[in-house]
Design an enzyme around this catalytic site. Structure first.
Site, PDB file in Angstrom:
ATOM      1  N   LYS A 195       0.836  -1.200   0.000  1.00 47.70           N
ATOM      2  CA  LYS A 195       0.000   0.000   0.000  1.00 47.70           C
ATOM      3  C   LYS A 195       0.875   1.256   0.000  1.00 47.70           C
ATOM      4  O   LYS A 195       0.556   2.248  -0.670  1.00 47.70           O
ATOM      5  CB  LYS A 195      -0.920  -0.006   1.228  1.00 47.70           C
ATOM      6  CG  LYS A 195      -1.887   1.183   1.328  1.00 47.70           C
ATOM      7  CD  LYS A 195      -3.004   1.147   0.306  1.00 47.70           C
ATOM      8  CE  LYS A 195      -3.859   2.398   0.275  1.00 47.70           C
ATOM      9  NZ  LYS A 195      -4.862   2.490   1.350  1.00 47.70           N
TER      10      LYS A 195
ATOM     11  N   LYS B  13      -0.743  11.503   5.133  1.00 48.29           N
ATOM     12  CA  LYS B  13      -0.468  10.554   6.230  1.00 48.29           C
ATOM     13  C   LYS B  13       0.131   9.255   5.682  1.00 48.29           C
ATOM     14  O   LYS B  13       1.138   8.750   6.190  1.00 48.29           O
ATOM     15  CB  LYS B  13      -1.771  10.249   6.973  1.00 48.29           C
ATOM     16  CG  LYS B  13      -1.622   9.229   8.079  1.00 48.29           C
ATOM     17  CD  LYS B  13      -2.713   8.163   8.203  1.00 48.29           C
ATOM     18  CE  LYS B  13      -3.397   7.611   7.027  1.00 48.29           C
ATOM     19  NZ  LYS B  13      -3.879   6.237   7.119  1.00 48.29           N
TER      20      LYS B  13
END
Lengths: 291, 291
Positions: B170, B238
């Site tokens: 990811k 983030k």
């Protein structure tokens, strides 16, 4: 129809060949004459210079490396301009300066010669198969007249605006190619560094919101260590000159594109210029301490 | 099957809803309890805390914002660990630190609780339609056991390696999302600056070697001035923490990704953090003198 093709390189050879196969009379010229041999064997007439080509045809295509090369073909000794008659159409399939393109078209217009800038995307395979994307700038009526010819060369032909806009669109296209390639190199380097199988990463990411043509098509080549072109770093680096020329003219800072370009310069400095764009990976590896 | 879902946000709500529709008994918890109302109306049992959820199910999903949130859900007061029995499986759909993931899994293993890191890609629409890509790290046997559940949530489920590798994959995915978005913003700004219709540019480039998911799907939004998320800048920013954490651990300089991240910080500084990632365009415009 009597057509000319000047510049029988990797792309030009396939594109001219497709025009020949479509039944047109083809007149060709290339600086290195031997590159014309196979098309001559298929029935193309090899001419001695660009002026001779232009004198014998209704539409003449150009496909050479850079802006000065196109200038030479049109305006140089024995150039197109010497034999150009009113009504001749020049279609430039090269990737060159949008600004110079506007100048060239203006000068030709004074001789009643029409000009379309029609750079292509899709590589050697697209050229062979006649499936190129072609971004065309110029007069819409001239475009419509030439559309049947362009449809022999490509499968996605778009009139993008006035003369110069074809090259402008190509300059945007190359911005994406450069930044996507940088993403490929950094992403694959990260997967390897972190112990993730880069092949699996490429497969998963390609299928989703992180996907790109570059990742799906060139990512696996990076992983295999398959660096021959495809599309050469030297050419992408040259094309980005036009991207940055447009940006500078518009006072637009392109931080990402500029970075990708500098790293491509690094690849050229490391003698990777004649490798495919995926060889940018060597620069990323070097930054990480690789050889 | 008795399943738990902790974290009923935009993604979690749709994903939990799909598990419910597939006929499972669903036990849910969310810090802001009101977000559970619509799932409760469809038959989900709302629990008072994560421990209660974990005590009543065989498999518990987590889908919260960041690493400390996952830590709180598992190890905090009334966390999963308090009621976890041997054989419980925890599946984390959040996007968090790969390094912390390995720690969490190790601690749970001591309690004989299995752990899969299973971050997703495909956005709110993918979550609703059950077409997410899911990158799964962890024990292959546990993965196989959970595959029928994951297939309710996504259409492209890949076991990418050991625990932590789902998050690593990811982190790579988000690198591509960030750099592709930067390419979109620079390319569209360049087209506009140079007088080329950006909509035509996006269409042409998307169809060829310069194409990306971002350009095809978010490029048109930039042109329309459509900036609400989709996927928020705050979240991408983030997520890139984990990308850079991996890069730093491996001493891998990621110049492109670092630049994209700094520009995303610029978007956050300009109060665009809760807009979609395409709002990065505002930063590029500002650099060029826009307001």
């Amino acid at each position: 129809m009597k057509l000319g093709y000047i510049g029988i390189g990797i792309m030009g050879k396939s594109m001219a060949g497709n025009l020949l196969k479509a039944g047109h009379d083809l007149f060709i010229f290339n600086r290195t004459a031997s590159k014309c041999d196979s098309l001559a064997a298929q029935g193309a007439v090899v001419c001695n210079n660009s002026a001779e080509v232009a004198g014998r045809v209704e539409v003449v295509f150009i496909n050479v490396t850079d802006t000065p090369d196109v200038e030479e073909v049109i305006f140089g000794a024995a150039g197109i301009i010497e034999s150009a008659r009113s009504g001749l159409i020049v279609i430039d399939n090269s990737t060159i300066s949008p600004r110079a393109t506007v100048d060239f078209a203006q000068k030709l217009k004074e001789k009643k010669v029409a000009y379309l800038d029609a750079p292509v995307s899709g590589g050697d395979v697209g050229a062979q198969q006649g499936t190129l994307a072609i971004m065309v700038g110029g007069d819409k009526e001239v475009f419509n007249k030439c559309l049947p010819l362009l449809e022999v060369l490509g499968s996605n032909i778009v009139h993008v605006g006035d003369v110069g806009m074809g090259q402008t669109c190509k300059a945007c296209n190359q911005l994406f190619c450069a930044l996507h390639m940088l993403a490929c190199c950094e992403g694959i380097a990260l997967a390897k560094t972190a112990g993730l199988d880069p092949g699996i990463m490429v497969k998963v990411v390609s299928s989703g919101a992180g996907g790109s043509w570059a990742l799906a098509n060139l990512g696996p080549k990076i992983i295999k260590g398959d660096f021959p072109p495809g599309f050469m770093i030297d050419l992408l680096s040259k094309d980005l000159n036009f991207t940055m020329e447009l940006a500078q003219k518009g006072r637009l800072p392109l931080l990402g594109t500029a970075l990708a370009r500098e790293l491509l310069h690094g690849a050229q400095a490391a003698d990777q210029g004649r490798q495919g764009t995926q060889a940018l990976y060597h620069v990323i590896e070097k930054l990480a301490g690789g050889k």
